[in-house]
Each structure stands twice: as C-alpha cells, then as structure tokens.
Design a protein around this motif. Structure first.
Motif, mmCIF file in Angstrom:
data_model
loop_
_atom_site.group_PDB
_atom_site.id
_atom_site.type_symbol
_atom_site.label_atom_id
_atom_site.label_comp_id
_atom_site.label_asym_id
_atom_site.label_seq_id
_atom_site.Cartn_x
_atom_site.Cartn_y
_atom_site.Cartn_z
ATOM 1 N N LEU A 99 61.886 0.475 -44.342
ATOM 2 C CA LEU A 99 62.306 -0.490 -43.340
ATOM 3 C C LEU A 99 61.179 -0.658 -42.320
ATOM 4 N N PRO A 100 60.520 -1.813 -42.268
ATOM 5 C CA PRO A 100 59.466 -2.019 -41.259
ATOM 6 C C PRO A 100 60.066 -2.107 -39.863
ATOM 7 N N PHE A 101 59.403 -1.486 -38.897
ATOM 8 C CA PHE A 101 59.877 -1.513 -37.521
ATOM 9 C C PHE A 101 58.682 -1.469 -36.580
ATOM 10 N N GLN A 102 58.470 -2.565 -35.859
ATOM 11 C CA GLN A 102 57.374 -2.669 -34.888
ATOM 12 C C GLN A 102 56.046 -2.209 -35.488
ATOM 13 N N GLY A 103 55.794 -2.596 -36.720
ATOM 14 C CA GLY A 103 54.537 -2.271 -37.371
ATOM 15 C C GLY A 103 54.480 -0.881 -37.969
ATOM 16 N N HIS A 104 55.602 -0.169 -37.970
ATOM 17 C CA HIS A 104 55.639 1.174 -38.507
ATOM 18 C C HIS A 104 56.631 1.259 -39.670
ATOM 19 N N ARG A 105 56.564 2.360 -40.383
ATOM 20 C CA ARG A 105 57.361 2.552 -41.593
ATOM 21 C C ARG A 105 58.517 3.508 -41.338
ATOM 22 N N LEU A 106 59.741 3.036 -41.609
ATOM 23 C CA LEU A 106 60.919 3.888 -41.540
ATOM 24 C C LEU A 106 61.416 4.178 -42.957
ATOM 25 N N ALA A 107 61.637 5.447 -43.265
ATOM 26 C CA ALA A 107 62.183 5.837 -44.561
ATOM 27 C C ALA A 107 63.701 5.741 -44.499
ATOM 28 N N ALA A 108 64.281 4.998 -45.423
ATOM 29 C CA ALA A 108 65.727 4.772 -45.438
ATOM 30 C C ALA A 108 66.281 5.016 -46.832
ATOM 31 N N ARG A 109 67.579 5.293 -46.894
ATOM 32 C CA ARG A 109 68.227 5.466 -48.193
ATOM 33 C C ARG A 109 69.684 5.049 -48.105
ATOM 34 N N ARG A 110 70.245 4.728 -49.266
ATOM 35 C CA ARG A 110 71.656 4.340 -49.355
ATOM 36 C C ARG A 110 72.232 4.840 -50.667
ATOM 37 N N GLY A 111 73.539 5.019 -50.681
ATOM 38 C CA GLY A 111 74.219 5.447 -51.889
ATOM 39 C C GLY A 111 75.718 5.426 -51.688
ATOM 40 N N GLY A 112 76.453 5.485 -52.780
ATOM 41 C CA GLY A 112 77.904 5.466 -52.719
ATOM 42 C C GLY A 112 78.465 4.061 -52.657
ATOM 43 N N ALA A 170 71.196 6.035 -44.389
ATOM 44 C CA ALA A 170 70.545 7.035 -43.553
ATOM 45 C C ALA A 170 69.109 6.616 -43.281
ATOM 46 N N LEU A 171 68.675 6.888 -42.077
ATOM 47 C CA LEU A 171 67.287 6.670 -41.670
ATOM 48 C C LEU A 171 66.690 7.988 -41.227
ATOM 49 N N ASP A 172 65.399 8.179 -41.497
ATOM 50 C CA ASP A 172 64.615 9.115 -40.709
ATOM 51 C C ASP A 172 64.070 8.286 -39.551
ATOM 52 N N MET A 173 64.545 8.568 -38.361
ATOM 53 C CA MET A 173 64.095 7.774 -37.222
ATOM 54 C C MET A 173 62.605 8.009 -36.964
ATOM 55 N N LEU A 174 62.000 7.080 -36.289
ATOM 56 C CA LEU A 174 60.557 7.154 -36.034
ATOM 57 C C LEU A 174 60.209 8.476 -35.350
ATOM 58 N N GLY A 175 59.199 9.163 -35.910
ATOM 59 C CA GLY A 175 58.815 10.462 -35.397
ATOM 60 C C GLY A 175 59.425 11.622 -36.160
ATOM 61 N N PHE A 176 60.312 11.327 -37.102
ATOM 62 C CA PHE A 176 61.033 12.360 -37.839
ATOM 63 C C PHE A 176 60.842 12.217 -39.347
ATOM 64 N N GLY A 177 60.968 13.338 -40.067
ATOM 65 C CA GLY A 177 61.088 13.322 -41.515
ATOM 66 C C GLY A 177 59.978 12.579 -42.228
ATOM 67 N N ALA A 178 60.379 11.679 -43.128
ATOM 68 C CA ALA A 178 59.427 10.932 -43.953
ATOM 69 C C ALA A 178 58.981 9.630 -43.305
ATOM 70 N N SER A 179 59.471 9.333 -42.113
ATOM 71 C CA SER A 179 59.068 8.103 -41.423
ATOM 72 C C SER A 179 57.737 8.307 -40.701
ATOM 73 N N ALA A 180 57.164 7.197 -40.244
ATOM 74 C CA ALA A 180 55.902 7.261 -39.499
ATOM 75 C C ALA A 180 56.088 8.035 -38.194
ATOM 76 N N LYS A 181 54.977 8.617 -37.724
ATOM 77 C CA LYS A 181 55.004 9.414 -36.496
ATOM 78 C C LYS A 181 53.834 9.011 -35.596
ATOM 79 N N PRO A 182 53.838 7.771 -35.170
ATOM 80 C CA PRO A 182 52.695 7.279 -34.369
ATOM 81 C C PRO A 182 52.597 7.980 -33.018
ATOM 82 N N ARG A 183 51.417 8.428 -32.679
ATOM 83 C CA ARG A 183 51.240 9.151 -31.415
ATOM 84 C C ARG A 183 51.349 8.229 -30.212
ATOM 85 N N GLY A 184 50.996 6.972 -30.381
ATOM 86 C CA GLY A 184 51.002 6.058 -29.247
ATOM 87 C C GLY A 184 52.327 5.363 -29.004
ATOM 88 N N PHE A 185 53.333 5.648 -29.810
ATOM 89 C CA PHE A 185 54.622 4.974 -29.662
ATOM 90 C C PHE A 185 55.361 5.514 -28.444
#
Length: 310
Positions: free
Chosen positions: A39-52, A85-100
């Motif tokens: 999921l793109p968010f403000q130029g960064h990458r969010l890892a998302a998943r769905r099921g069920g 489910a999302l890994d919010m920015l800064g967490f898990g498999a999502s991007a962790k930009p220092r300047g955010f």
C-alpha cells in the motif's frame, strides 16, 4: 482536532491485488499464507495482508512489534471475517523512513488509506497497545464526521487507553527522551527479548521473539524507535480527545485485558470501569501485555462473543 495531511495512495495497485485474489476464490485462514500487497503512503511502502471471508475486520498492532502479533488468532478470526492487517510505517515489513514525522494521526491516516484502497465502507476493529490509540483517533474522527467509512465496533486489548492509569517501562521513557537516539544504538537482541518477556506472564511461541527482533531491526528500524515513542507524550497531550472518543464512541466497544501486564493491566481495567461503566470487560488472569500471543484461544473466545458469534 489532530491533523496529518495524507497524500491519496495509489489505490488501484492495492485494490487490484486484493480483487485478483478475491476472484481466485482464495479463502486463506493462516497469517503466513494470507494474500499480501503493498500500500503506497506518502511515497513510502506499507506491507499489508488480507485473508478470510465475511464482514471486514482490521487488526491494528502495537509497539514495538508488527501485524505478526495476530498470527495466533488469525485462523479463528478468518473463519468469520475478512481480515486486513497493516504493518504501520516504522514497524515490521513496512518502510522506516528516518525523516518521517511519526504520530498517532499519521498512523490513523494509513488505515484511512487502506479503506480508500480497498473500497471498504464498514469495518470492525481489534486493536492492541499503540494500536489502541490509533483506533481512538479513528473513533474521534468518526464522531466528527471526518471518515469516508464507518467503524462498526472496536475491541481493545492491553494498552494505554487512559494515560493516568498506564505505567510505561523505564526503558520506554528513556528511549522517548533526549538520550533515545544514543540508547537505541546500544539496544541488543538479548535486552529486547528480556524486556518483551518481562511484560508477559506466559512464554511466547517458539521462534516468535526471534521474528519480532528481526522485524524490528530490518531497514534500520531501531533508529526510528525514539520517534515512534512520542506517542506516550501524545496520549497525555490529547487525553481529552482520545478518552472522549471512548466515552462517546457511538458503537459497541469492549476491553479484553491480560491482568498481569505491568504497563496496562489491572489499572486499566479499573479505570475502564470507572470511565465506561456500561462497556464490557473480559479479564484474563495469568496473562500479560500480549494476550493475543500469550492466550490466543481466550482472546478468540472473547472476540467471538463480542461479535455475536457465541
């Protein structure tokens, strides 16, 4: 109102992956095999998943871990709900930009982006820890008529819903302070695991703490921890807004709480009953800060009852 300007995501990318998987008849019931997308968010990458399948249900993780926290309850919930489910920015498999500019509002914006990307109009929420405050912010926006979708219910697991009844760890307070950038560089795997286990009453499943550490350190994740921990001060600064969101939720809410949690255990239960005497509580004795990890069957039973399934 707290504001955080969110650029409209490239919704078609996430929605296309979601629709393609739905069309294939995939009804995945395990976290590991769930459909994943970016999921793109403000130029960064969010890892998302769905099921069920079934009514939509968001699973909002806490600090300092990721959506993998929901692994133990995912199969049971996926039997009755379509899970997101999302890994919010800064967490898990999502991007962790220092300047955010990390904040609760920015994290709430990421879930709004998910709703836009997937076309959801109604969704229930289960939240934990940091995710509780994100859910409170979303409820506050709903009360203001500022959401393009409707939250139908929220189940809260252990977390700092009431800052006056929350006891952050000393290491959390230190990392959130001026020495945070220095201290975080000194954080090692052994200390991290010991701190995590100290707030739990039961052992994590084999290998899961290893996974949590790897998720934390990937892509320079340690460096953004002090910025993420600003949420502790935010809870105090915006208490009226976020506790008010509970008091005037306008939808069913419940608390499922591990009582042996030294941060947000019995004190949060007592305060919940004072502030929200009509809202149900499920107490889990012998369980600590991560009930969905420590006692997934008990959490599932509580959520099924709350959602009308038992």
């Amino acid at each position: 109102m707290i504001s955080s300007t969110a650029a409209r995501p490239m919704a078609h990318l996430a929605a296309a992956a979601w629709m393609q998987d739905l069309a294939s008849g995939n009804r995945v019931t395990s976290y590991e095999n769930a459909a994943t997308f970016v999921l793109p968010f403000q130029g960064h990458r969010l890892a998302a998943r769905r099921g069920g399948q079934g009514p939509a249900l968001w699973l909002v993780h806490g600090f300092p871990t990721s959506s993998r926290d929901w692994r133990g309850v995912w199969p049971g919930l996926a039997a009755t709900h379509e899970l997101f489910a999302l890994d919010m920015l800064g967490f898990g498999a999502s991007a962790k930009p220092r300047g955010f500019r990390y904040s609760i509002a920015a994290s709430a914006d990421q879930w709004v982006a998910l709703a836009e990307a997937t076309g959801l109009r109604e969704v229930a929420v289960v939240a934990h820890d940091y995710g509780n405050t994100v859910a409170q912010e979303l409820l506050a926006r709903q009360r203001e008529g500022a959401l393009g979708f409707r939250i139908t219910s929220v189940a809260f697991l252990n977390g700092g819903l009431f800052p006056e009844a929350t006891r952050p760890l000393r290491i959390q307070r230190l990392l959130a302070g001026p020495l945070g950038p220095l201290l975080v560089r000194l954080t090692r795997e052994r200390r991290f695991k010991a701190s995590l286990q100290a707030i739990c009453a039961r052992d994590w499943p084999p290998g899961e703490m290893d996974e949590a550490w790897q998720a934390l350190v990937r892509a320079g994740g340690k460096a953004v921890m002090p910025k993420l921990l600003r949420y502790i001060a935010e809870r105090r600064a915006h208490r009226a807004r976020w506790v008010g969101a509970l008091e005037q939720a306008g939808v069913p809410i419940t608390l499922v709480n591990g009582l042996e949690d030294p941060i947000s255990g019995r004190g949060i239960v007592a305060r919940w009953r004072e502030v929200l005497p009509g809202a149900p509580v499920v107490e889990l004795p012998g369980v600590g800060h991560y009930p969905q990890v420590e006692a997934p069957d008990a959490v599932l039973a509580a959520l099924r009852h709350f959602h009308g399934g038992a």
